[in-house]
Structure formats: C-alpha cells, structure tokens
Motif scaffolding. Structure first.
Motif, short mmCIF file in Angstrom:
data_model
loop_
_atom_site.label_atom_id
_atom_site.label_comp_id
_atom_site.label_asym_id
_atom_site.label_seq_id
_atom_site.Cartn_x
_atom_site.Cartn_y
_atom_site.Cartn_z
N GLY A 159 -33.16 63.65 10.72
CA GLY A 159 -32.55 63.56 12.04
C GLY A 159 -32.39 62.14 12.54
O GLY A 159 -31.81 61.29 11.88
N ALA A 160 -32.96 61.91 13.72
CA ALA A 160 -32.81 60.60 14.35
C ALA A 160 -33.98 59.66 14.04
O ALA A 160 -34.12 58.61 14.67
N ASN A 161 -34.84 60.02 13.08
CA ASN A 161 -35.95 59.14 12.74
C ASN A 161 -35.43 57.79 12.26
O ASN A 161 -34.58 57.72 11.37
N PRO A 162 -35.93 56.71 12.84
CA PRO A 162 -35.45 55.39 12.42
C PRO A 162 -36.09 54.95 11.12
O PRO A 162 -37.09 55.51 10.67
N GLY A 163 -35.53 53.94 10.54
CA GLY A 163 -36.15 53.31 9.39
C GLY A 163 -36.90 52.07 9.85
O GLY A 163 -36.68 51.55 10.95
N PHE A 164 -37.82 51.59 8.99
CA PHE A 164 -38.54 50.36 9.27
C PHE A 164 -38.51 49.48 8.04
O PHE A 164 -38.63 49.96 6.91
N GLU A 165 -38.33 48.19 8.28
CA GLU A 165 -38.38 47.20 7.21
C GLU A 165 -39.37 46.13 7.63
O GLU A 165 -39.12 45.40 8.58
N LYS A 166 -40.51 46.08 6.91
CA LYS A 166 -41.60 45.14 7.23
C LYS A 166 -41.97 45.22 8.71
O LYS A 166 -42.05 44.22 9.41
N PHE A 167 -42.17 46.45 9.21
CA PHE A 167 -42.63 46.74 10.57
C PHE A 167 -41.56 46.47 11.64
O PHE A 167 -41.85 46.53 12.83
N VAL A 168 -40.35 46.18 11.22
CA VAL A 168 -39.26 45.94 12.18
C VAL A 168 -38.30 47.12 12.11
O VAL A 168 -37.86 47.49 11.01
N PRO A 169 -37.97 47.76 13.26
CA PRO A 169 -37.03 48.88 13.22
C PRO A 169 -35.71 48.45 12.59
O PRO A 169 -35.17 47.37 12.88
N GLY A 178 -37.56 49.94 2.32
CA GLY A 178 -37.70 50.35 3.71
C GLY A 178 -38.41 51.69 3.79
O GLY A 178 -38.53 52.42 2.80
N TYR A 179 -38.92 52.01 4.99
CA TYR A 179 -39.59 53.29 5.26
C TYR A 179 -38.72 54.12 6.18
O TYR A 179 -38.17 53.61 7.17
N SER A 180 -38.59 55.40 5.88
CA SER A 180 -37.95 56.34 6.78
C SER A 180 -38.56 57.71 6.53
O SER A 180 -38.73 58.11 5.38
N TYR A 181 -38.92 58.40 7.61
CA TYR A 181 -39.65 59.67 7.49
C TYR A 181 -38.72 60.74 6.95
O TYR A 181 -38.03 61.43 7.68
N SER A 182 -38.73 60.89 5.64
CA SER A 182 -37.84 61.83 4.95
C SER A 182 -38.65 62.98 4.38
O SER A 182 -39.38 62.82 3.40
N SER A 183 -38.52 64.15 4.97
CA SER A 183 -39.27 65.32 4.49
C SER A 183 -38.86 65.74 3.09
O SER A 183 -39.59 66.47 2.41
N HIS A 202 -56.09 56.38 2.26
CA HIS A 202 -56.42 55.75 3.55
C HIS A 202 -56.43 54.23 3.45
O HIS A 202 -57.10 53.54 4.23
N SER A 203 -55.67 53.71 2.49
CA SER A 203 -55.53 52.26 2.34
C SER A 203 -54.06 51.88 2.41
O SER A 203 -53.19 52.69 2.09
N PRO A 204 -53.75 50.65 2.81
CA PRO A 204 -52.34 50.22 2.78
C PRO A 204 -51.77 50.40 1.39
O PRO A 204 -52.42 50.11 0.38
N SER A 205 -50.54 50.88 1.33
CA SER A 205 -49.93 51.19 0.04
C SER A 205 -48.99 50.09 -0.42
O SER A 205 -48.15 49.63 0.36
N PRO A 206 -49.09 49.69 -1.68
CA PRO A 206 -48.12 48.72 -2.21
C PRO A 206 -46.71 49.28 -2.24
O PRO A 206 -45.74 48.52 -2.33
N TYR A 207 -46.58 50.61 -2.14
CA TYR A 207 -45.26 51.23 -2.15
C TYR A 207 -44.62 51.23 -0.76
O TYR A 207 -43.44 51.54 -0.63
N ASN A 208 -45.39 50.93 0.27
CA ASN A 208 -44.85 50.94 1.62
C ASN A 208 -45.43 49.80 2.44
O ASN A 208 -46.39 49.98 3.20
N PRO A 209 -44.85 48.61 2.31
CA PRO A 209 -45.29 47.47 3.13
C PRO A 209 -44.60 47.42 4.49
O PRO A 209 -44.67 46.41 5.18
N HIS A 210 -43.99 48.56 4.87
CA HIS A 210 -43.14 48.57 6.06
C HIS A 210 -43.80 49.18 7.29
O HIS A 210 -43.40 48.91 8.43
N CYS A 211 -44.79 50.07 7.08
CA CYS A 211 -45.49 50.69 8.20
C CYS A 211 -46.78 51.31 7.67
O CYS A 211 -46.94 51.48 6.46
N PRO A 212 -47.74 51.65 8.55
CA PRO A 212 -49.03 52.19 8.09
C PRO A 212 -48.94 53.66 7.72
O PRO A 212 -49.51 54.54 8.37
N PHE A 213 -48.23 53.97 6.66
CA PHE A 213 -48.09 55.33 6.15
C PHE A 213 -48.27 55.27 4.65
O PHE A 213 -47.52 54.61 3.94
#
Length: 289
Positions: free
Chosen positions: A136-146, A178-183, A273-284
């Motif tokens: 839907g309208a979930n934004p993406g993030f790149e290095k913690f920046v929308p 980038g990170y985007s909440y994709s089910s 429960h640790s920062p992931s090398p696969y996602n340096p864009h947000c704490p997921f």
C-alpha cells in the motif's frame, strides 16, 4: 502445566511462583487495565521463572480463543527458516546469503520480470530489503531517510493467489539498496521452505515448534470468504492460544531452548535481535523490530 511443563496451571499469588510475584500483583492489574484501553478484545499474560503467574482476558478474549494474529505470523515464518537453515545446511550452502530467485528455490518466479531479482538473497527477503515494493502506502527507507517511493497503484491481482502475486511484485530499488515493508517477502521465504522441506509451513511449524512445546489447537486463518487458501500465508494469519503465543516468546527469550531441547538455533535468534547486514536502512532484522 506451565511454560516448561506447567503453562495451563492456574496460579494465584506467590505459592505458585518460586520467584515470589505476590507483591507486584497490583501493578500487573494496573498493566491489565492499561491493556484494556488499547483494544476491544485481548488479555495479559505474564511468565516468571518458567511459570504462568498472571492471566486475565477482556472483551471476547479467553484462554481457548485463537484469533488471527495478522503480521505477528511473520516472526513464526522467520523462526521456521532459521530452523530449516540449521537442519538443511546442504540446501543453503551460503546461508542467509543464498540467492533464491532461481530454479532451485523459486521456480515459480521464472522467467524473472526484472533481471535484478536474480541478486535477491534469503537475508533480503527476511529483512524487507529485497527491493520489492512495499504494501500500500508504506514508504521506503534508504539509510534511515524516507525515500521518494510513491504509493503502489491499485492492484487487479487475485488476493487469493498468494504465490503468483508474491513472485510478480515489482522492484522499487535494487536488492539491498532500500527497505520497504513488503508482505510478499516473508511469503516468498515460506515458499522456499515449502519446496526445500517438502512440507507446508503450517505442518513444519507443527512438527518443529508446536508439538515439542505442547501447543493446544492452532492453525492458520486460511478461509477467505467462500475460498480456502491452498497454502499458509508466510506474511501472517497465524492463530494460536495466548498461552501458546507466550510459550513461543519464552522459547525465543531462552535463545531457542525449550527445556533441554534446542528448538531454534541460538545463532539465528542472535541475528533476529541484532542489526542486520541485509538491512542498513532501518531497525528491522529477520522479521523482528
């Protein structure tokens, strides 16, 4: 029965709790009243030293209820993949770094609708950093920046075709960028589990987690109107009793151990429960925030 073997025993005060919860019961009642303000239906359960020491419900919540837990099911999918990685190292020689959009893991995705998908790794799927457009309208993030990701256009796809929809999701950026909440991401991971393990996600969870922990009746909410989904949705809809959700959390808290059995590899729990090398864009990380 508690969390180790006594989870359904009714406890009341310090006599049932070797750690002596008694003086804090009033504070737990306060927490329960707070929880009641957050939802129309639910409950509060508390474990201490392996015992269920507090259990109260409100609305339509009760011990035998097993409502659709929605996206909490993503965590169940991730933990299942962690177990599979430990069991079938031969099938995943590169572990979470395994590229998966190929004949071995996701033949349903071929031919690729975007050549960049060939670089998607299992760790990307489990960390929502595959580059696939989010829900839907979930934004993406790149290095913690929308990012400037625009909302997805309305889809004409059949919502009952989970597998087909998941493999066709377009990329909004290259894998890992980038990170985007994709089910669709955890559902694709569940499709990989289904192929490599040779069994449905629900059956795998039942054998590796539910039976060893002694869950009660549980399942996936598979009914969509008059249609029954052919496969469990790796993105959610797990339905378990509250006491069994607590069992699951207690197992994770003990780094994957249940009693003396290591149900989930401890090193995978650490990654969750640790920062992931696969996602340096947000704490997921691996379906956990």
């Amino acid at each position: 029965e508690g969390l180790r073997s006594r989870c359904h025993r009714d406890l009341d005060g310090p006599q049932g709790d070797p750690g002596g919860i008694g003086p804090d019961a009033a504070r737990l009642d306060q927490a329960f009243e707070f929880a009641k303000r957050s939802s129309a239906h639910g409950g509060l359960l508390v474990a201490r030293h392996g015992y269920l020491v507090y259990e109260k419900y409100f609305g339509q919540g009760h011990r035998e209820a097993h409502p659709d837990m929605a996206s909490i099911g993503k965590a169940f999918t991730s933990i299942s993949l962690g177990i599979l990685l430990g069991e079938r190292k031969d099938a995943f020689p590169d572990g979470l770094d395994q590229k998966v959009f190929n004949e071995k893991y996701l033949p349903e995705a071929l031919p690729l609708n975007d050549p960049r998908k060939a670089d998607i790794r299992l760790g990307h799927l489990l960390s929502m950093s595959s580059g696939m457009r989010g829900d839907g309208a979930n934004p993406g993030f790149e290095k913690f920046v929308p990012s400037k990701l625009e909302p997805a256009p309305p889809s004409n796809s059949d919502p009952r075709d989970l597998d087909g929809n998941a493999v066709r999701v377009p990329l909004w950026t290259s894998p890992g960028e980038g990170y985007s909440y994709s089910s669709s991401s955890p559902h694709l991971a569940s499709m990989i589990l289904r192929r490599i393990a040779g069994m449905e996600l629900q059956d795998y969870i039942n054998e590796r987690l539910a039976k060893p922990m002694g869950w009660g009746a549980w399942g996936y909410c598979l009914q969509r109107g008059d249609f029954k989904m052919p496969h469990a949705n790796g993105a959610g809809s797990t339905a378990v009793h509250a006491t069994d959700a607590l069992r699951m959390g207690y197992c994770l808290l003990r780094r994957g151990k249940w009693g003396e059995r290591q149900l989930v590899p401890a090193d995978y729990i650490e990654k969750c429960h640790s920062p992931s090398p696969y996602n340096p864009h947000c704490p997921f990380s691996l379906q956990f925030e």
